[in-house]
Design a protein around this motif. Structure first.
Motif, mmCIF file in Angstrom:
data_model
loop_
_atom_site.group_PDB
_atom_site.id
_atom_site.type_symbol
_atom_site.label_atom_id
_atom_site.label_comp_id
_atom_site.label_asym_id
_atom_site.label_seq_id
_atom_site.Cartn_x
_atom_site.Cartn_y
_atom_site.Cartn_z
ATOM 1 N N GLY A 135 0.803 -1.214 0.000
ATOM 2 C CA GLY A 135 0.000 0.000 0.000
ATOM 3 C C GLY A 135 0.838 1.267 0.000
ATOM 4 N N PRO A 136 0.191 2.413 0.089
ATOM 5 C CA PRO A 136 0.894 3.694 0.047
ATOM 6 C C PRO A 136 1.576 4.007 1.374
ATOM 7 C CG PRO A 136 -1.423 4.068 0.483
ATOM 8 C CD PRO A 136 -1.270 2.582 0.235
ATOM 9 N N THR A 137 2.562 4.854 1.334
ATOM 10 C CA THR A 137 3.170 5.354 2.552
ATOM 11 C C THR A 137 2.653 6.763 2.807
ATOM 12 O OG1 THR A 137 5.249 5.650 3.749
ATOM 13 C CG2 THR A 137 5.198 6.388 1.441
ATOM 14 N N TRP A 138 2.892 7.280 3.988
ATOM 15 C CA TRP A 138 2.501 8.645 4.305
ATOM 16 C C TRP A 138 3.394 9.199 5.401
ATOM 17 C CZ3 TRP A 138 -0.618 4.382 5.181
ATOM 18 C CH2 TRP A 138 -0.893 4.042 6.507
ATOM 19 N N ASN A 281 -9.573 2.891 -10.227
ATOM 20 C CA ASN A 281 -8.398 3.757 -10.147
ATOM 21 C C ASN A 281 -7.768 3.643 -8.758
ATOM 22 O OD1 ASN A 281 -6.533 5.940 -10.050
ATOM 23 N ND2 ASN A 281 -7.677 6.977 -11.682
ATOM 24 N N GLN A 282 -6.789 2.768 -8.639
ATOM 25 C CA GLN A 282 -6.149 2.534 -7.347
ATOM 26 C C GLN A 282 -5.392 3.766 -6.858
ATOM 27 O OE1 GLN A 282 -4.409 -1.402 -6.025
ATOM 28 N NE2 GLN A 282 -2.506 -0.321 -6.504
ATOM 29 N N ASP A 283 -4.829 4.530 -7.755
ATOM 30 C CA ASP A 283 -4.074 5.723 -7.353
ATOM 31 C C ASP A 283 -4.957 6.726 -6.618
ATOM 32 O OD1 ASP A 283 -1.756 4.723 -8.413
ATOM 33 O OD2 ASP A 283 -1.924 5.813 -10.313
ATOM 34 N N ILE A 284 -6.167 6.900 -7.102
ATOM 35 C CA ILE A 284 -7.090 7.822 -6.440
ATOM 36 C C ILE A 284 -7.466 7.304 -5.056
ATOM 37 C CG2 ILE A 284 -9.432 8.792 -6.520
ATOM 38 C CD1 ILE A 284 -9.175 8.997 -9.518
ATOM 39 N N PHE A 285 -7.706 6.005 -4.957
ATOM 40 C CA PHE A 285 -7.994 5.397 -3.656
ATOM 41 C C PHE A 285 -6.837 5.637 -2.694
ATOM 42 C CE2 PHE A 285 -7.217 1.168 -1.397
ATOM 43 C CZ PHE A 285 -7.826 1.590 -0.215
ATOM 44 N N PHE A 286 -5.615 5.367 -3.121
ATOM 45 C CA PHE A 286 -4.453 5.555 -2.265
ATOM 46 C C PHE A 286 -4.317 7.008 -1.814
ATOM 47 C CE2 PHE A 286 -1.530 1.755 -3.566
ATOM 48 C CZ PHE A 286 -2.469 0.878 -3.038
ATOM 49 N N LYS A 287 -4.528 7.944 -2.716
ATOM 50 C CA LYS A 287 -4.395 9.363 -2.378
ATOM 51 C C LYS A 287 -5.392 9.764 -1.291
ATOM 52 C CE LYS A 287 -4.488 14.005 -4.394
ATOM 53 N NZ LYS A 287 -4.675 14.793 -5.653
ATOM 54 N N GLN A 288 -6.634 9.343 -1.448
ATOM 55 C CA GLN A 288 -7.656 9.670 -0.463
ATOM 56 C C GLN A 288 -7.406 8.939 0.853
ATOM 57 O OE1 GLN A 288 -9.908 11.913 -0.556
ATOM 58 N NE2 GLN A 288 -10.053 12.470 -2.715
ATOM 59 N N TYR A 289 -6.893 7.740 0.768
ATOM 60 C CA TYR A 289 -6.613 6.964 1.982
ATOM 61 C C TYR A 289 -5.548 7.648 2.823
ATOM 62 C CZ TYR A 289 -5.743 2.988 5.048
ATOM 63 O OH TYR A 289 -5.608 2.184 6.148
ATOM 64 N N VAL A 290 -4.496 8.095 2.178
ATOM 65 C CA VAL A 290 -3.407 8.766 2.890
ATOM 66 C C VAL A 290 -3.916 10.016 3.606
ATOM 67 C CG1 VAL A 290 -1.302 10.124 2.526
ATOM 68 C CG2 VAL A 290 -1.528 7.856 1.482
ATOM 69 N N THR A 291 -4.717 10.798 2.923
ATOM 70 C CA THR A 291 -5.274 12.010 3.539
ATOM 71 C C THR A 291 -6.116 11.666 4.761
ATOM 72 O OG1 THR A 291 -5.338 13.172 1.417
ATOM 73 C CG2 THR A 291 -6.755 14.023 3.165
ATOM 74 N N ILE A 293 -6.308 8.735 6.658
ATOM 75 C CA ILE A 293 -5.709 8.040 7.796
ATOM 76 C C ILE A 293 -4.707 8.930 8.522
ATOM 77 C CG2 ILE A 293 -3.767 6.924 6.600
ATOM 78 C CD1 ILE A 293 -4.470 4.401 8.326
ATOM 79 N N THR A 294 -4.085 9.861 7.810
ATOM 80 C CA THR A 294 -3.207 10.821 8.472
ATOM 81 C C THR A 294 -4.011 11.663 9.451
ATOM 82 O OG1 THR A 294 -1.737 10.927 6.544
ATOM 83 C CG2 THR A 294 -1.590 12.720 8.128
ATOM 84 N N LYS A 295 -5.168 12.074 9.008
ATOM 85 C CA LYS A 295 -6.064 12.864 9.856
ATOM 86 C C LYS A 295 -6.569 12.043 11.045
ATOM 87 C CE LYS A 295 -9.070 15.212 7.508
ATOM 88 N NZ LYS A 295 -10.285 15.606 6.740
ATOM 89 N N PHE A 296 -6.992 10.831 10.760
ATOM 90 C CA PHE A 296 -7.552 9.997 11.816
ATOM 91 C C PHE A 296 -6.520 9.632 12.873
ATOM 92 C CE2 PHE A 296 -9.152 6.056 13.710
ATOM 93 C CZ PHE A 296 -10.415 6.467 14.093
#
Length: 321
Positions: A135-138, A281-291, A293-296
């Motif tokens: 998955g993505p990093t943040w 579009n997995q890239d869009i999912f990853f971008k929104q996920y990072v935003t 979970i960082t907040k949460f």
């Protein structure tokens, strides 16, 4: 009783709201520069031996933040006078990975005693689990401190919220400044999650919004009676890869949990278009996920002189003489 992250997430908003603090990515740069590498190394070794533990560590972070904020309170063991959160109805037999956190903490205590908090370990282990599984990093702000008491009474009291439906959950997030896209992205954590038979039995036997062949396959693991604690990957396609297959499965009515499948009805539901977008579009999912979970991960944290840095994640520090 559900094990869905969707339901876990709602609790903190109802009671505490969002409370962001001044955390820093470089918090341990001088006091424990090896901290990030130690946590990452232990997470990778653990997942190599047991891939399913990645989802468990991510889930554990959500459960910690879900009641009282991201303060490591879920790690506290029961004592004769104070019951902990991990033995509550919504956590017992639903959270795993405590021994992994113990191993990480033990290594950190040898390297830099009394410096790295258990709450930060949980947050970092969750991030590293996602990355290790593809998955993505943040960027991960650190500096959380540990609670000196569990939130057991609150955990028990809020158990009724786990019956909340999708509409109520969406509204809870919206009121706290989350977009619907961020809300749906967070549910994508289920792509590496596992659920107990007890939590999805009704869905695979009684509901109509499920692929019949998928339901039959799941029934082989979850009979009408028994096997309550049997754990099944929520994403049946790529269970140990953090990707967008979870959303693709929903389009085929292969959501293991009823609340998951409610995200996509195929009939113009409130989150149908978002699920369809993430599935393609997995890239869009990853971008929104990072935003999201960082907040949460910064919700309700303790900083400064609040709380403490536990030397043993399972118990509060002994009073200073």
């Amino acid at each position: 009783m559900a094990s869905s992250l969707l339901l876990q997430l709602c609790i903190i908003f109802v009671v505490f709201g969002l409370a962001f603090a001044q955390l820093s990515e470089n918090y341990y740069a001088k006091s424990c520069p090896q901290a990030k590498c130690i946590i990452k190394d232990e997470v990778r070794k653990t997942i190599k031996k047991e891939p399913g533990m990645g989802g468990s560590l991510l889930h554990l972070h959500f459960h910690d933040c879900g009641v009282g904020g991201c303060d490591g309170s879920i790690l506290l063991d029961d004592t004769p006078k104070t019951p902990g959160e991990k033995s509550s109805l919504i956590n017992v037999n639903s959270t795993w990975g405590y021994e992994v956190i113990d191993r990480i903490k033990a290594r950190l205590e040898k390297t830099c005693p009394g410096v790295v908090s258990c709450a930060d370990i949980l947050a970092a282990a969750a991030r590293d689990s996602v990355v290790t599984l593809g998955g993505p990093t943040w960027a991960l702000p650190l500096g959380r401190r540990d609670s000196t008491e569990p939130h057991r009474m609150l955990t028990d009291t809020l158990g009724s919220l786990f019956n909340a439906n999708l509409q109520a959950l969406v509204m809870a997030f919206k009121q706290q400044g989350y977009t619907m896209e961020e809300f749906v992205a967070l549910t994508g954590s289920h792509t590496i999650g596992r659920a107990r038979c007890l939590t999805f039995r009704k869905h695979i036997y009684d509901d109509k919004n499920i692929n019949p062949a998928f339901a039959k396959a799941m029934q082989a693991h979850c009979p009408k009676v028994g096997n309550d604690s049997e754990r099944i990957p929520i994403d049946s396609t790529t269970p140990y890869v953090f990707d967008n297959a979870y959303f693709k499965n929903l389009l085929q009515q292969k959501g293991l949990l009823a609340i998951d499948q409610e995200l996509y009805t195929g009939k113009g539901g409130i989150t149908d278009a978002i699920v369809a977008n993430y599935s393609s579009n997995q890239d869009i999912f990853f971008k929104q996920y990072v935003t999201a979970i960082t907040k949460f991960g910064q919700t309700g944290v303790l900083t400064g002189n609040k709380g403490e840095v536990r030397t043993n994640c399972r118990k509060v520090n002994a009073p200073k003489a």
